[in-house]
Scaffold this motif. Structure first.
Motif, PDB file in Angstrom:
ATOM      1  N   ALA A   1      43.757  14.586 -21.589  1.00 51.91           N
ATOM      2  CA  ALA A   1      42.671  14.150 -20.706  1.00 51.91           C
ATOM      3  C   ALA A   1      42.477  15.258 -19.675  1.00 51.91           C
ATOM      4  CB  ALA A   1      43.020  12.835 -20.032  1.00 51.91           C
ATOM      5  N   ILE A   2      41.273  15.850 -19.667  1.00 52.94           N
ATOM      6  CA  ILE A   2      41.038  17.103 -18.956  1.00 52.94           C
ATOM      7  C   ILE A   2      40.109  16.891 -17.765  1.00 52.94           C
ATOM      8  CG2 ILE A   2      40.319  19.501 -19.266  1.00 52.94           C
ATOM      9  CD1 ILE A   2      40.504  19.019 -22.315  1.00 52.94           C
ATOM     10  N   PRO A   3      40.596  17.092 -16.557  1.00 51.34           N
ATOM     11  CA  PRO A   3      39.711  16.992 -15.390  1.00 51.34           C
ATOM     12  C   PRO A   3      38.798  18.208 -15.297  1.00 51.34           C
ATOM     13  CG  PRO A   3      42.042  17.180 -14.728  1.00 51.34           C
ATOM     14  CD  PRO A   3      41.975  17.437 -16.198  1.00 51.34           C
ATOM     15  N   ARG A   4      37.755  18.077 -14.514  1.00 49.08           N
ATOM     16  CA  ARG A   4      36.739  19.113 -14.456  1.00 49.08           C
ATOM     17  C   ARG A   4      37.262  20.453 -13.936  1.00 49.08           C
ATOM     18  NH1 ARG A   4      30.357  18.978 -13.088  1.00 49.08           N
ATOM     19  NH2 ARG A   4      30.092  21.007 -14.041  1.00 49.08           N
TER      20      ARG A   4
ATOM     21  N   THR B   1      40.825  15.815 -27.486  1.00 49.33           N
ATOM     22  CA  THR B   1      40.589  16.252 -26.115  1.00 49.33           C
ATOM     23  C   THR B   1      39.447  15.431 -25.552  1.00 49.33           C
ATOM     24  OG1 THR B   1      39.088  17.950 -26.938  1.00 49.33           O
ATOM     25  CG2 THR B   1      41.341  18.635 -26.449  1.00 49.33           C
ATOM     26  N   THR B   2      39.601  15.001 -24.311  1.00 50.62           N
ATOM     27  CA  THR B   2      38.560  14.203 -23.674  1.00 50.62           C
ATOM     28  C   THR B   2      38.532  14.552 -22.194  1.00 50.62           C
ATOM     29  OG1 THR B   2      37.973  11.951 -22.998  1.00 50.62           O
ATOM     30  CG2 THR B   2      40.246  12.343 -23.541  1.00 50.62           C
ATOM     31  N   THR B   3      37.413  14.351 -21.585  1.00 45.12           N
ATOM     32  CA  THR B   3      37.351  14.596 -20.155  1.00 45.12           C
ATOM     33  C   THR B   3      37.935  13.408 -19.404  1.00 45.12           C
ATOM     34  OG1 THR B   3      35.872  15.205 -18.357  1.00 45.12           O
ATOM     35  CG2 THR B   3      35.074  13.563 -19.879  1.00 45.12           C
ATOM     36  N   THR B   4      38.203  13.587 -18.129  1.00 49.73           N
ATOM     37  CA  THR B   4      38.634  12.486 -17.272  1.00 49.73           C
ATOM     38  C   THR B   4      38.123  12.727 -15.859  1.00 49.73           C
ATOM     39  OG1 THR B   4      40.510  11.255 -16.379  1.00 49.73           O
ATOM     40  CG2 THR B   4      40.868  13.586 -16.757  1.00 49.73           C
ATOM     41  N   PHE B   5      37.873  11.644 -15.146  1.00 50.65           N
ATOM     42  CA  PHE B   5      37.525  11.778 -13.726  1.00 50.65           C
ATOM     43  C   PHE B   5      38.779  11.795 -12.871  1.00 50.65           C
ATOM     44  CE2 PHE B   5      33.567   9.425 -15.187  1.00 50.65           C
ATOM     45  CZ  PHE B   5      32.857  10.603 -15.340  1.00 50.65           C
ATOM     46  N   GLY B   6      39.926  11.566 -13.496  1.00 50.09           N
ATOM     47  CA  GLY B   6      41.172  11.481 -12.746  1.00 50.09           C
ATOM     48  C   GLY B   6      42.034  12.711 -12.940  1.00 50.09           C
ATOM     49  N   ASN B   7      43.331  12.489 -13.001  1.00 49.23           N
ATOM     50  CA  ASN B   7      44.275  13.593 -13.133  1.00 49.23           C
ATOM     51  C   ASN B   7      44.476  13.968 -14.603  1.00 49.23           C
ATOM     52  OD1 ASN B   7      45.290  11.030 -13.410  1.00 49.23           O
ATOM     53  ND2 ASN B   7      47.323  11.524 -12.614  1.00 49.23           N
TER      54      ASN B   7
ATOM     55  N   ALA C   1      46.238  14.435 -18.059  1.00 44.87           N
ATOM     56  CA  ALA C   1      47.258  13.652 -18.751  1.00 44.87           C
ATOM     57  C   ALA C   1      47.426  14.210 -20.158  1.00 44.87           C
ATOM     58  CB  ALA C   1      46.867  12.179 -18.821  1.00 44.87           C
TER      59      ALA C   1
ATOM     60  N   ILE D   1      34.094  23.709 -19.195  1.00 47.52           N
ATOM     61  CA  ILE D   1      34.116  23.173 -20.561  1.00 47.52           C
ATOM     62  C   ILE D   1      32.750  22.620 -20.959  1.00 47.52           C
ATOM     63  CG2 ILE D   1      35.179  21.450 -22.085  1.00 47.52           C
ATOM     64  CD1 ILE D   1      37.776  21.837 -20.535  1.00 47.52           C
TER      65      ILE D   1
END
Lengths: 356, 356
Positions: free
Chosen positions: A101-104, A134-140, A142, A8
């Protein structure tokens, strides 16, 4: 993964949004003044109707597991868990909003598949996605969805409306979703323990009906619409997401009543019994009472309305009666013994935290 | 943490919901037919108005950091980022829905503080929380909010409405939120590197105005309401969440126009210049252009409307003009040199992924 993987970060947030919005187009609805693409969406509410709104989140590791859920089914299911809530209010779905929330590890293509699943639900149940973030996340991963519907104020059944003497009804059958989940988890475990992962073949074939019910549930608008057409006065209603026991307890507590349900009347698919007995050597009853995620409807009607349900006999079963509060909330077993029903369903906090 | 810590698993999901709902009560609104507690909430839409809806998520590690954000401010801010979107549509906020994915480190008391912050926003901006979903997560905390407002259809300004010759206006000052964030991050780093953490005292005092702007932003309903009262015809509007450059680009692209803004006209608090220069030895201009999260309003009006803004002279500054598309989108520097504006603002995917 055979499909291509575009990170992304290569196209950025605005690039991603552009590609996802393309999937949703075209959607024609003269009541939508502004769809996706501004600070907020704008629509004209239907005259004479009330607005019905609900929100539900799906969290990776709690509600879904990307090792066996496809992005397409995930998109579909993220809508269905919310659609089912509107269905239980006898509302018509109109608009949805989503945050992800989108992980890598999630690619552009995977997000497109998520949106293809969402689009299928839009087409099937005739609503539009009008907002998103839409946003990135360092976690899982969501996913959170808000669903907006419209309804006739006077026919909406609430959890609090059950009356003593009401018949308790349920649509479809119960326990299939949980049985499907059990199979998925077992095959995942086998896969993880397998020494030859390349050639591992999960044993899904005999259980597809249960697995499909878990991965791609269908909200019961077919029944909700018939109840409206037949002008059935529904006193109380809830969708079965937590499990029959928990959801019946919700109705009883909010209506300040008791209830009894009969084991012999519970609608159970033969496959549930087979999976419980043959695959896990377990009693099938907890699957039915506490399994959850069937997204069937649980509702109560007074005796005088019962006849109106006749045309629905193949899809709706009477499973019990509403009693005075003092009589408790209980299951009458096949042998006529009585068991108090408890909230044995899905409580993420208790089950998952204790299980760690 | 000095306060008591009750693990959520001790009271379960339904226990938690009961305690959180108690915080929100009582809320009286005759248009809410059903609030929290059923499959969905039900409300009667205001007659003659359109519905305006938006959704935004706040993700731990991306949008907030629990080492320096209080749960109360987080609750407030989760509402404000959505309120600000409604504000930019000249809508009046009415209802909110929230989902929270809660990691185990979060106690019942922390969730109560989150809801106290939400309640403050409800009271301040006169809306009701009518729906929610709380779930556990094995990952980071994730908050998603949907905000529903109502507006007069004919006065809503869209991003696409800017016209050549329009004056570009901005409320308040820009860059404070980013300057505050820089201080917070610096002090966090100092704390982590400090050998005597018990006695570490962050140096916040001289920078409180900036820190407060970052942690507890205020949507500009004061200005939005005055624009409505003064019957200013606003051609286009957006709230500055991504940064002035990015948000001006949104307006220009969607309106198919160009723009120029003047460095000497940009409203900048002295504290921003001081923090940039004295604390970080940096040019303050990127703070102003790309900082983001100021939640001020950026809007355009035609020349004939400009006079109506006179009563707002202390809060609204003209910073530029809308040009023909061919003229590009540029900043005129103090020395009269020209710089093309680029989307230098907040793109989670690009900034964060590349930064890992």
């Amino acid at each position: 993964m055979n499909e291509s993987f575009t990170d992304i970060s290569q196209i950025g947030e605005f690039g991603l949004i552009a590609r996802l919005n393309e999937i949703l187009q075209p959607y024609r609805d003269s009541l939508i003044v502004k769809g996706i693409g501004d600070d907020a969406a704008v629509y004209i509410p239907a005259e004479g109707k009330v607005q019905v709104v609900t929100t539900d989140a799906l969290i990776e590791g709690i509600h879904f597991d990307l090792t066996y859920v496809s992005m397409r089914n995930l998109g579909w299911k993220s809508m269905v868990v919310n659609l089912s809530d509107l269905c239980a209010m006898l509302a018509t779905p109109r608009y949805a909003l989503i945050t992800v929330a989108i992980p890598r590890k999630i690619s552009v293509e995977m997000m497109e598949n998520l949106y293809l699943g969402i689009k299928s639900a839009c087409n099937e149940f005739n609503f539009a996605l009008i907002g998103g973030d839409t946003t990135t996340t360092f976690g899982n991963m969501a996913i959170s969805v808000t669903m907006i519907g419209e309804a006739d104020k006077d026919i909406i059944p609430y959890r609090s409306g059950a009356k003593i003497g009401d018949y308790i009804c349920v649509t479809g059958t119960l326990g299939l979703s949980y049985a499907g989940l059990k199979i998925l988890l077992r095959e995942k475990k086998k896969f993880l323990e397998s020494e030859d992962k390349q050639n591992f073949k999960p044993n899904f074939e005999p259980f597809l009906k249960a697995i499909e019910k878990h991965l791609k549930p269908v909200p019961r608008f077919d029944i909700a619409n018939k109840l409206k057409d037949l002008k059935v006065k529904v006193n109380s209603m809830i969708d079965i997401s937590d499990g029959l026991s928990s959801d019946l307890l919700h109705i009883c507590r909010q209506s300040n009543v008791g209830a009894e349900i009969y084991e012999t009347s519970l609608p159970v698919d033969e496959l549930v019994k087979k999976i419980a007995k043959d695959e896990f050597n377990e009693d099938y009853l907890p699957y039915v009472l506490n399994g959850g995620e069937d997204y069937e409807l649980l509702f109560t009607v007074s005796e005088s309305e019962l006849k109106k349900l006749d045309p629905l006999y193949s899809d709706v079963k009477v499973i019990g009666r509403i009693l005075d509060r003092e009589q408790g909330i209980r299951l009458i077993r096949e042998d006529k013994s009585e068991v108090d029903l408890e909230a044995g369903g899905w409580d993420h906090f208790k089950i998952k935290f204790e299980g760690r």
